[in-house]
Structure formats: structure tokens, C-alpha cells
Design a protein around this motif. Structure first.
Motif, PDB file in Angstrom:
ATOM      1  N   MET A   1      38.543  36.041  47.636  1.00 17.40           N
ATOM      2  CA  MET A   1      39.763  35.257  47.461  1.00 17.40           C
ATOM      3  C   MET A   1      40.919  36.194  47.149  1.00 17.40           C
ATOM      4  SD  MET A   1      40.659  32.384  44.535  1.00 17.40           S
ATOM      5  CE  MET A   1      40.006  33.332  43.165  1.00 17.40           C
ATOM      6  N   LYS A   2      42.002  35.984  47.832  1.00 19.86           N
ATOM      7  CA  LYS A   2      43.200  36.775  47.579  1.00 19.86           C
ATOM      8  C   LYS A   2      44.153  35.938  46.725  1.00 19.86           C
ATOM      9  CE  LYS A   2      46.447  39.897  48.402  1.00 19.86           C
ATOM     10  NZ  LYS A   2      46.523  40.982  47.423  1.00 19.86           N
ATOM     11  N   ILE A   3      44.404  36.401  45.489  1.00 18.71           N
ATOM     12  CA  ILE A   3      45.343  35.697  44.613  1.00 18.71           C
ATOM     13  C   ILE A   3      46.748  36.228  44.868  1.00 18.71           C
ATOM     14  CG2 ILE A   3      46.033  35.373  42.194  1.00 18.71           C
ATOM     15  CD1 ILE A   3      43.013  35.238  41.545  1.00 18.71           C
ATOM     16  N   THR A   4      47.658  35.330  45.171  1.00 15.31           N
ATOM     17  CA  THR A   4      49.003  35.776  45.541  1.00 15.31           C
ATOM     18  C   THR A   4      49.994  35.668  44.390  1.00 15.31           C
ATOM     19  OG1 THR A   4      49.426  33.560  46.405  1.00 15.31           O
ATOM     20  CG2 THR A   4      48.724  35.236  47.989  1.00 15.31           C
ATOM     21  N   ARG A  69      46.474  31.007  45.638  1.00 14.96           N
ATOM     22  CA  ARG A  69      45.643  31.876  46.478  1.00 14.96           C
ATOM     23  C   ARG A  69      46.104  31.772  47.927  1.00 14.96           C
ATOM     24  NH1 ARG A  69      40.194  28.301  45.272  1.00 14.96           N
ATOM     25  NH2 ARG A  69      41.341  26.366  45.123  1.00 14.96           N
ATOM     26  N   ARG A  70      45.768  32.783  48.695  1.00 12.10           N
ATOM     27  CA  ARG A  70      46.290  32.834  50.060  1.00 12.10           C
ATOM     28  C   ARG A  70      45.780  31.656  50.881  1.00 12.10           C
ATOM     29  NH1 ARG A  70      46.082  38.393  52.629  1.00 12.10           N
ATOM     30  NH2 ARG A  70      47.936  38.607  51.354  1.00 12.10           N
ATOM     31  N   ARG A  71      44.457  31.429  50.820  1.00 13.10           N
ATOM     32  CA  ARG A  71      43.906  30.259  51.515  1.00 13.10           C
ATOM     33  C   ARG A  71      43.323  29.309  50.486  1.00 13.10           C
ATOM     34  NH1 ARG A  71      42.916  33.900  55.672  1.00 13.10           N
ATOM     35  NH2 ARG A  71      41.137  34.772  54.603  1.00 13.10           N
ATOM     36  N   THR A 188      35.560  41.003  41.882  1.00  8.92           N
ATOM     37  CA  THR A 188      35.526  40.386  43.215  1.00  8.92           C
ATOM     38  C   THR A 188      34.534  39.241  43.230  1.00  8.92           C
ATOM     39  OG1 THR A 188      36.065  42.514  44.177  1.00  8.92           O
ATOM     40  CG2 THR A 188      35.169  40.870  45.670  1.00  8.92           C
ATOM     41  N   ARG A 191      35.940  36.256  41.310  1.00 13.34           N
ATOM     42  CA  ARG A 191      36.951  35.579  42.148  1.00 13.34           C
ATOM     43  C   ARG A 191      36.282  34.761  43.244  1.00 13.34           C
ATOM     44  NH1 ARG A 191      39.335  40.753  42.488  1.00 13.34           N
ATOM     45  NH2 ARG A 191      40.866  41.073  40.830  1.00 13.34           N
ATOM     46  N   ASP A 195      36.684  30.847  43.885  1.00 10.87           N
ATOM     47  CA  ASP A 195      37.196  30.353  45.162  1.00 10.87           C
ATOM     48  C   ASP A 195      36.271  29.287  45.743  1.00 10.87           C
ATOM     49  OD1 ASP A 195      39.172  30.374  47.057  1.00 10.87           O
ATOM     50  OD2 ASP A 195      38.071  31.740  48.375  1.00 10.87           O
TER      51      ASP A 195
END
Ligand SMILES: Nc1nc2c(ncn2[C@@H]2O[C@H](COP(=O)(O)OP(=O)(O)OP(=O)(O)O)[C@@H](O)[C@H]2O)c(=O)[nH]1
Ligand SMILES: [Mg+2]
Length: 199
Positions: A1-4, A69-71, A188, A191, A195
């Protein structure tokens, strides 16, 4: 998961003051000084977002953060007061325990409980209380061992094993993740659990 992005939302002393139930959420619980607030900051990559301290008893309310998050949509991350803080009055300790118990039992948007335990010690009485309590709940549960940077190589292998045994004894089936907020180990994986479950 990418947290923005992540931002502080509110700090509340009772459940009625929590934000409405529109977003899914995860909570961090565990003994005082175990590294809950530090993990919040490490997960979202913002030092100083949640207040941390070398002195136990830093967090005294439920602190709510909104994470983007990005998605997938945004979610809330809730940093809870530490359990078993020795210097608090009995009354205060009991109040926090009741608050947490009620939160875990009744908060509809709750999707994941992150239970943090110091990887250097075996589960303490306050942790066993959490095991016991969570056994009766249906919320997914993740055991997060903190401060792995303080372990030597053999302890590194031993710590998750010891926790798994304690969980089995408590008849809890849960994944165990060894983490270090300092060195990034395990983040990671935490996360990814967030996610997957917090939807
Ligand atoms: N070496 C090391 N120290 C850590 C790590 N995580 C947290 N700490 C330290 O542990 C202490 C307590 O961290 P906090 O994040 O304030 O702990 P807390 O669980 O939020 O504590 P309360 O708010 O009192 O419940 C601080 O001095 C942190 O720097 C870690 O991964 N490695
Ligand atoms: Mg804290």
C-alpha cells in the motif's frame, strides 16, 4: 500500500466524540511505551505526526489520524492510550481500560486491531488481558512486535515464536509481525495487512 498523505483529525477522551462512522478504521493498542505513536509515524512516513516520548503515559486520549492511500479510499488510524501505565492513578487506568474495551466491542467501522508488544519481553499481564478480550471479538487482529532493532540474531528468531505460543495458549489465531520503526523492518508487511483489512 502506498500512503500518500496523513493528517491529525481529533483527540477524544470518550467514544461519543469520535468522528462519524463513514470511514473504515484500525486501532493500535498495547502497553504504555511500547511504541504505538512511533509506529503511526513510521507507517505514514511523518515524524512528529503522533506525539511520542521516552516517558510512558504520553498518549492519554484516542488520537485519530486520517490516512490517504493511492488506491482504495481513505481510512482512520486510531492511536490509543497505553495499557498498564504504572504512574497513572488506579482510577485513570481503569477508565482507559473501560474506554478501550467499549471501543473494541462497539465501534462499527473497526476493521483491524494492531496489538503492539515489545519484542524483548514475553507478553505481560496487560497483553494477556488484550488476548483474552479479543478472543471474544470478531475484529481481525494482528500481533505487532516492536523495537526489533534492539534484538540480537537469536532473539530475532525467538521473539515471534514466543508470541505465537502465547497466542495459541490464549486460543487466538493471529499473524505476528516483527517490526522496527527505527530501521523500517516489518513496516511493509503491516501496511499490507492494513490495506487488505481496512476497507
Ligand atoms: N529502538 C527503538 N525505539 C523505539 C521504537 N519504537 C518506539 N521506540 C521508542 O520507544 C519510546 C516510546 O515510544 P512511543 O511511540 O511514545 O510509545 P507509546 O506506545 O505511544 O507510549 P504511550 O503513549 O505512553 O502509550 C520512545 O522513546 C520511542 O523512540 C523502535 O522501533 N526501536
Ligand atoms: Mg503514544
Amino acid at each position: 500500500m502506498k500512503i500518500t498523505d496523513a493528517a491529525f483529525v481529533t483527540s477524544v477522551a470518550d467514544l461519543g466524540a469520535l468522528p462519524g462512522e463513514g470511514l473504515p478504521e484500525a486501532v493500535l493498542v498495547g502497553r504504555s511505551n511500547v511504541g504505538k505513536s512511533t509506529l503511526v509515524n513510521a507507517l505514514v512516513g511523518q515524524e512528529g505526526l503522533a506525539y511520542t516520548s521516552g516517558t510512558p503515559g504520553r498518549t492519554r486520549t484516542l488520537n485519530v489520524f486520517r490516512v490517504e492511500r493511492r488506491r482504495g479510499g481513505p481510512f482512520l488510524l486510531v492511536d490509543a492510550p497505553g495499557l498498564g501505565y504504572a504512574k497513572a492513578s488506579n482510577e485513570e487506568r481503569e477508565r482507559w481500560q473501560r474506554l478501550l474495551a467499549r471501543y473494541l466491542a462497539s465501534r462499527a467501522p473497526l476493521r483491524l486491531v494492531l496489538h503492539l508488544m515489545d519484542s524483548r519481553h514475553e507478553p505481560q499481564p496487560a497483553d494477556r488481558d488484550v488476548f483474552h478480550f479479543l478472543g471474544g471479538q470478531r475484529v481481525p487482529y494482528l500481533a505487532v512486535l516492536t523495537k526489533a532493532d534492539k534484538l540480537d540474531q537469536s532473539e530475532h528468531a525467538q521473539a515471534p515464536r514466543r508470541t505465537r505460543e502465547a497466542l495459541l495458549e490464549a486460543q487466538l489465531e493471529a499473524p505476528v509481525v516483527l517490526t522496527s520503526a527505527e530501521e523500517g523492518e516489518g513496516l511493509t508487511e503491516v501496511r499490507a495487512w492494513l490495506d487488505e483489512t481496512v476497507r
